[in-house]
Design a protein around this motif. Structure first.
Motif, PDB file in Angstrom:
ATOM      1  N   ASP A 477      12.441  23.802 -16.482  1.00  0.00           N
ATOM      2  CA  ASP A 477      12.079  24.998 -15.715  1.00  0.00           C
ATOM      3  C   ASP A 477      12.370  26.256 -16.505  1.00  0.00           C
ATOM      4  O   ASP A 477      11.607  27.208 -16.476  1.00  0.00           O
ATOM      5  N   ARG A 481      19.568  30.059 -18.311  1.00  0.00           N
ATOM      6  CA  ARG A 481      20.710  30.057 -17.395  1.00  0.00           C
ATOM      7  C   ARG A 481      21.295  28.635 -17.290  1.00  0.00           C
ATOM      8  O   ARG A 481      20.846  27.724 -17.976  1.00  0.00           O
ATOM      9  N   GLU A 483      20.892  25.967 -15.853  1.00  0.00           N
ATOM     10  CA  GLU A 483      20.015  25.077 -15.107  1.00  0.00           C
ATOM     11  C   GLU A 483      19.225  24.190 -16.070  1.00  0.00           C
ATOM     12  O   GLU A 483      19.550  23.058 -16.283  1.00  0.00           O
ATOM     13  N   TRP A 487      12.376  20.094 -13.600  1.00  0.00           N
ATOM     14  CA  TRP A 487      11.877  20.274 -12.220  1.00  0.00           C
ATOM     15  C   TRP A 487      10.403  19.860 -12.154  1.00  0.00           C
ATOM     16  O   TRP A 487       9.562  20.402 -12.884  1.00  0.00           O
ATOM     17  N   ASP A 490       7.178  22.458 -10.990  1.00  0.00           N
ATOM     18  CA  ASP A 490       6.713  23.507 -11.891  1.00  0.00           C
ATOM     19  C   ASP A 490       5.510  23.067 -12.724  1.00  0.00           C
ATOM     20  O   ASP A 490       4.867  23.891 -13.369  1.00  0.00           O
ATOM     21  N   TRP A 542       6.820  18.498  -4.926  1.00  0.00           N
ATOM     22  CA  TRP A 542       7.418  18.407  -6.269  1.00  0.00           C
ATOM     23  C   TRP A 542       7.124  17.032  -6.911  1.00  0.00           C
ATOM     24  O   TRP A 542       6.593  16.976  -8.028  1.00  0.00           O
ATOM     25  N   TYR A 592      10.620  23.215  -0.420  1.00  0.00           N
ATOM     26  CA  TYR A 592      10.581  24.514  -1.115  1.00  0.00           C
ATOM     27  C   TYR A 592       9.531  25.488  -0.597  1.00  0.00           C
ATOM     28  O   TYR A 592       9.496  26.639  -1.027  1.00  0.00           O
ATOM     29  N   TRP A 595       6.868  28.114  -2.929  1.00  0.00           N
ATOM     30  CA  TRP A 595       7.998  28.672  -3.693  1.00  0.00           C
ATOM     31  C   TRP A 595       7.610  29.899  -4.520  1.00  0.00           C
ATOM     32  O   TRP A 595       6.613  29.887  -5.230  1.00  0.00           O
ATOM     33  N   GLU A 759       9.891  33.902 -13.620  1.00  0.00           N
ATOM     34  CA  GLU A 759      10.041  32.977 -12.496  1.00  0.00           C
ATOM     35  C   GLU A 759       9.537  33.608 -11.203  1.00  0.00           C
ATOM     36  O   GLU A 759       9.012  32.930 -10.326  1.00  0.00           O
ATOM     37  N   MET A 770      18.453  34.179  -8.973  1.00  0.00           N
ATOM     38  CA  MET A 770      17.415  33.220  -9.377  1.00  0.00           C
ATOM     39  C   MET A 770      16.289  34.018  -9.987  1.00  0.00           C
ATOM     40  O   MET A 770      15.340  34.362  -9.325  1.00  0.00           O
ATOM     41  N   HIS A 775       9.881  31.130 -17.236  1.00  0.00           N
ATOM     42  CA  HIS A 775       9.443  29.984 -16.441  1.00  0.00           C
ATOM     43  C   HIS A 775       7.936  29.836 -16.659  1.00  0.00           C
ATOM     44  O   HIS A 775       7.286  30.795 -17.040  1.00  0.00           O
ATOM     45  N   MET A 777       5.954  28.136 -14.127  1.00  0.00           N
ATOM     46  CA  MET A 777       5.313  27.637 -12.897  1.00  0.00           C
ATOM     47  C   MET A 777       4.321  28.612 -12.272  1.00  0.00           C
ATOM     48  O   MET A 777       3.367  28.189 -11.636  1.00  0.00           O
TER      49      MET A 777
HETATM   50  C1  RAM Z   1      14.513  26.638  -9.273  1.00  0.00           C
HETATM   51  C2  RAM Z   1      13.990  26.074 -10.541  1.00  0.00           C
HETATM   52  C3  RAM Z   1      12.610  25.518 -10.505  1.00  0.00           C
HETATM   53  C4  RAM Z   1      12.105  25.217  -9.142  1.00  0.00           C
HETATM   54  C5  RAM Z   1      13.199  24.918  -8.194  1.00  0.00           C
HETATM   55  C6  RAM Z   1      12.746  24.573  -6.811  1.00  0.00           C
HETATM   56  O1  RAM Z   1      15.910  26.582  -9.324  1.00  0.00           O
HETATM   57  O2  RAM Z   1      14.123  27.038 -11.541  1.00  0.00           O
HETATM   58  O3  RAM Z   1      11.712  26.311 -11.192  1.00  0.00           O
HETATM   59  O4  RAM Z   1      11.236  24.135  -9.259  1.00  0.00           O
HETATM   60  O5  RAM Z   1      14.109  25.961  -8.131  1.00  0.00           O
END
Ligand code: RAM
Length: 895
Positions: A477, A481, A483, A487, A490, A542, A592, A595, A759, A770, A775, A777
């Motif tokens: 993703d 950070r 993370e 995922w 995305d 997802w 989600y 999202w 993102e 966040m 990103h 996506m």
């Molecule tokens: C965020 C991630 C990702 C996404 C999820 C649901 O934390 O960065 O991009 O798929 O959430």
């Protein structure tokens, strides 16, 4: 007039030979590897009529056609990709040589150049090595709790090679990551190897031919072990599997026929007192040059101070030859700017949000740490903005052993950054002292795209950097950070767009295995796979990436294996979800939502306005319905025809129930009339017949009136927005959305300085909790739209891997030039059109052994083409339709 020019240069020949989609790969484990090639010719309309493949275990045998393991004989047909080996059983750990020649409608080629591959260790009994490491944490501050901390391990093994070496192959895995050396030289330029996996199910090893690295007499095999994802970055939620461990086996064949095997075992020596005192993917690497072990990886080093290696438990997963290439340094960039802050620190600007690390060539002072902290953006006062990195420290430290110049880069970490803050320097460095090493999986860049519109071009560049920033043995993703996970959501549709720009076939095929390896016993798919964060939510949107990416590999590359391999697991998932998440044919569970849709206030991460949000059941039901349709196709190609009726029946019931529940036939609105609800219903085929145009009108009205011609969707709706608008005749609106510069839009991100994709649509103002700057996506179907619609490079209906092209560009007002290319598995496809002051021209290149139907609207008044390569011309109601064989063509309008 249609002008014909010479097409691909040179003579008729077979080029670009691949085994399992790689050139001369090492360590292939499948019993019937698949061969692919391309054919070039100076003539047009080139068609393969037959091929002949030969395989032998030596080049000499192959040339003499002696002891052939396989001679396909003359196999008629036009198949030239992924032809499976059908010869005698392949042995473990051996090299094989092959060549191919083809007959075409323009004559026969000569034999191709001889290519080769090697087999992996095919039986578990071929392995004699043991897992080894250092089973203690012996340095101050080391911990496997909280934010983990651990020094790198150094391992070494001396051995002798008195005789002439014929072939030496290293089979190696080191978890989390290793760097291997023979006599002080790296065995390859792969970094952060091996590729990540769900270790309890699968452990990948790499295979390297190291023949030239072995010397006569004393030799030394040395390995550095880093933590990677095995000794994970955080105790929770990321996982820690255990202390790093190594498995290595060096098989040596001598010229006299004798052999030797060097294996990892308790005879090795190990230390964790070397210079890499800490390495943590989130927090960075600390290197104390005062602890360097000069020449540790050569035979002359004295290791009496080191410990005897500990035997470690095997990591559990099946030891498997890695099917995908490792990460390497794929690009290098130099910074564009350096600023000195008032406190003496420096801020370096790479000019581009990138992923990798910094190679530094600086002057230091003995014992005075040089500290580098990495971030994506700056605060107003020119200091680093680190709020969006969460707990990730993203800091590399180098401690010089003496005063003076040093050069350094880390081994086991990477960072997502544009800016670097450097502390601990006494002198002002210059830009040329720094090199940004850009890392991602070794793969070809397959796509180029330029237009007359600067924003469209910049957006392509941002996408290109965003995609390469997030390939690391899995599509992640984000890179910056704490993370950085695989995922699924995305990538559902994004993976198709990415495949135009990068040859991501092996990466995605491998990721599908991670997804299956991470599946729960009940059949649920983890929203993050490999499941370093385990999320079984019984949802659909997802996990859908599992199905869509398999389809992508089939459509884009002609690779049917992933569909076959994972069919049973996909079926299990669908059945499980039907049982636990379906009520009255509505899929009720969704985690989600749509999202990251643009929220009503620019500070919010997620919208709280019910009128903007799409109901979860709409998202999961439409997506589940589309998965049932995909499964019907998959069942057809995998010999599971018996399943088709069941999927069809369930799909029909779901469609009915869905429309009953959410569709208002009077207004032709879905639920609360979000663009996402309408476009998913339309594009995924749930709209009752006859209502399509009306539903589409709602999408247009909502977009134009309520959102002033701007995007209103999140990650789900955006997967269909650009193609949907175009397909139903509103390419102008799609183009407007693509070129908007006001919020929310991709252009807004660019105007605010983005060099990748954010993102969040409001990434400049939203809560940093966040808010990644890198990103992919939100790209949705944008790149697909670039290629399929703007450039008109598309698979014809039913065609796989662009064997038959449908070339039908669209021409939004305001765009006068598009120049695109895509390296398909058959060769490079090109499309370049220009539309200015009443004149129109279109240059296209169709690769050998493929064909195209090109379509242009009546309004362009295209001159009737003729000549070789033109198979058919049809004037239709709407325009002209021309069938072309391979070659280079130019289409122009009647003057
Ligand atoms: C965020 C991630 C990702 C996404 C999820 C649901 O934390 O960065 O991009 O798929 O959430």
């Amino acid at each position: 007039m249609l002008c014909l020019a010479g097409c691909q240069s040179g003579q008729l020949q077979v080029v670009s030979l691949k085994v399992e989609m790689q050139e001369n790969p090492q360590g292939v484990s499948t019993p019937s590897p698949r061969f692919s090639w391309q054919i070039t010719s100076p003539g047009v309309d080139l068609r393969q009529q037959s091929y002949r493949i030969q395989v032998a275990s030596s080049e000499e045998d192959l040339k003499k056609e002696k002891n052939l393991l396989w001679d396909s004989g003359i196999a008629s047909g036009d198949e030239s990709i992924l032809i499976p080996y059908e010869g005698g059983k392949l042995s473990s750990g051996k090299a094989y040589y092959w060549r191919v020649k083809v007959a075409t409608n323009q004559g026969e080629t000569a034999w191709s150049a001889i290519n080769h591959w090697s087999t992996a260790l095919l039986d578990s009994t071929d392995w004699r090595a043991k897992w080894i490491g250092q089973d203690t944490m012996s340095n101050p501050g080391e911990t496997n709790k909280g934010n983990t901390r651990l020094a790198a391990r150094y391992l070494r093994k001396p051995f002798h090679a008195e005789k002439k070496v014929e072939r030496a192959v290293l089979y190696i895995s080191g978890l989390g990551a290793y760097e291997a050396y023979l006599n002080g030289k790296r065995v390859s330029d792969d970094v952060l190897a091996p590729t990540v996996s769900w270790y309890p199910e699968k452990v990948y090893y790499n295979v390297y031919d190291v023949t030239p690295l072995i010397g006569k007499g004393d030799n030394l095999l040395g390995v550095k072990l880093g933590n990677g994802r095995y000794f994970g970055m955080r105790e929770s939620p990321t996982m820690i599997f255990g202390l790093p461990r190594l498995l290595a086996q060096l098989n040596i064949e001598y010229a006299d026929g004798s052999t030797d095997t060097i294996v990892s075992d308790e005879s090795w020596r190990v230390t964790s007192k070397g210079p890499i005192v800490a390495n943590n993917e989130f927090d960075g690497e600390e290197y104390d040059a005062r602890l360097e072990l000069p020449d540790w990886n050569t035979a002359k080093y004295d290791d009496t101070e080191w410990l005897q290696a500990d035997i470690m438990e095997a990591p559990g997963g099946k030891l498997t030859a890695q099917p995908n290439p490792n990460i390497t340094v794929q690009d290098e960039i130099t910074p564009v700017h350096i600023t000195r802050l008032s406190d003496g620190r420096f801020i370096l600007d790479m000019g581009q949000n990138m992923v990798g690390w910094l190679n530094i060539n600086l002057k230091g002072k003995q014992g005075q740490p040089v500290t580098m902290r990495f971030a994506e953006t700056l605060n107003a006062d020119s200091t680093l903005y680190t709020a969006n990195l969460r707990s990730a420290k993203v800091t590399d430290v180098y401690i010089p052993a003496k005063d003076g110049a040093f050069r350094w880069e880390p081994s086991f970490v990477f960072h997502g950054f544009r800016f670097v803050e450097i502390a601990g320097l006494d002198e002002q460095p210059s830009l040329s002292d720094f090199t940004g090493k850009v890392i991602y999986d070794r793969m070809q860049t397959t796509g180029r795209f330029e237009t007359s519109n600067e924003l469209i071009d910049q957006l392509f560049k941002n996408a290109y950097w965003g995609i390469r920033s997030n390939y690391r043995g899995m599509p992640t993703d984000c890179p910056q950070r704490d993370e950085r996970q695989g995922w699924l959501g995305d990538r559902v549709t994004g993976c198709f767009g990415e495949a135009f720009v990068f040859d991501n076939a092996l990466l995605y095929a491998k990721w599908l295995q991670d997804i299956e390896d991470s599946q729960s016993p009940e059949g649920d798919i983890s929203d993050v796979s490999p499941r370093y964060w385990t999320i079984y939510d019984k949802d659909v949107t997802w996990p859908a990436a599992y199905f869509y990416a398999a389809k992508m590999l089939w459509r884009q590359y002609g690779d049917m294996e992933p569909v076959k391999r994972h069919y049973a697991s996909m079926k299990r998932f669908l059945e499980h979800i039907q049982q636990v998440s379906m009520q009255d044919y509505i899929l009720t569970k969704d985690t989600y939502g749509d999202w990251c849709m643009p929220p009503e206030s620019q500070e919010l991460i997620h919208s709280q306005d019910p009128s903007r949000k799409t109901a979860g059941a709409i998202l999961s039901t439409t997506m589940y319905y589309s998965l049932l349709n995909l499964m019907q196709e998959f069942a057809g190609i995998t010999g599971n025809q018996a399943d088709i009726a069941g999927y069809k029946e369930l799909a029909a019931k779901i469609k009915d129930a869905y429309n009953q529940r959410f569709f208002n036939t009077d207004s032709a609105l879905y639920d609360n009339n979000t663009v996402t609800a309408n476009i998913l219903s339309l594009r995924l085929g749930l709209v009752p017949e006859g209502y399509e145009e009306k539903v589409f009108e709602n999408i247009v009205r909502k977009t134009e009136v309520d959102f002033d011609g701007h995007v209103s969707t999140g990650v789900l709706g955006i997967q269909h927005l650009m193609r949907g608008l175009t397909e139903y005749g509103r390419v102008d609106l799609a183009y407007k959305i693509a070129t908007n510069e006001t919020y929310p839009s991709w252009g807004y991100m660019i105007n605010k300085g983005a060099t990748t994709i954010w993102e969040l649509w409001n990434g400049d103002t939203a809560d940093p909790a966040m808010n990644s700057g890198n990103h992919v996506m939100l790209l949705g179907d944008l790149l697909i739209w670039y290629y399929e619609d703007l450039a008109g490079i598309k698979n014809a209906p039913g065609s796989i891997a662009y064997k038959q092209l449908l070339m039908e560009p669209v021409f939004p007002d305001g765009l006068s030039h598009v120049k695109a290319s895509y390296h398909s598995v058959y060769g490079e496809i090109k499309s370049e059109w220009r539309k200015e002051d009443g004149s129109f021209s279109w240059d296209i290149v169709i690769p050998g052994n493929t064909s195209a139907v090109v379509k242009l609207p009546k309004s362009l008044n295209i001159a009737q083409p003729e000549g070789a390569g033109v198979r058919n011309v049809k004037e239709t109601e709407s325009g002209i339709e021309i069938e072309l064989g391979s070659g280079t063509y130019r289409l122009v309008n009647r003057g």
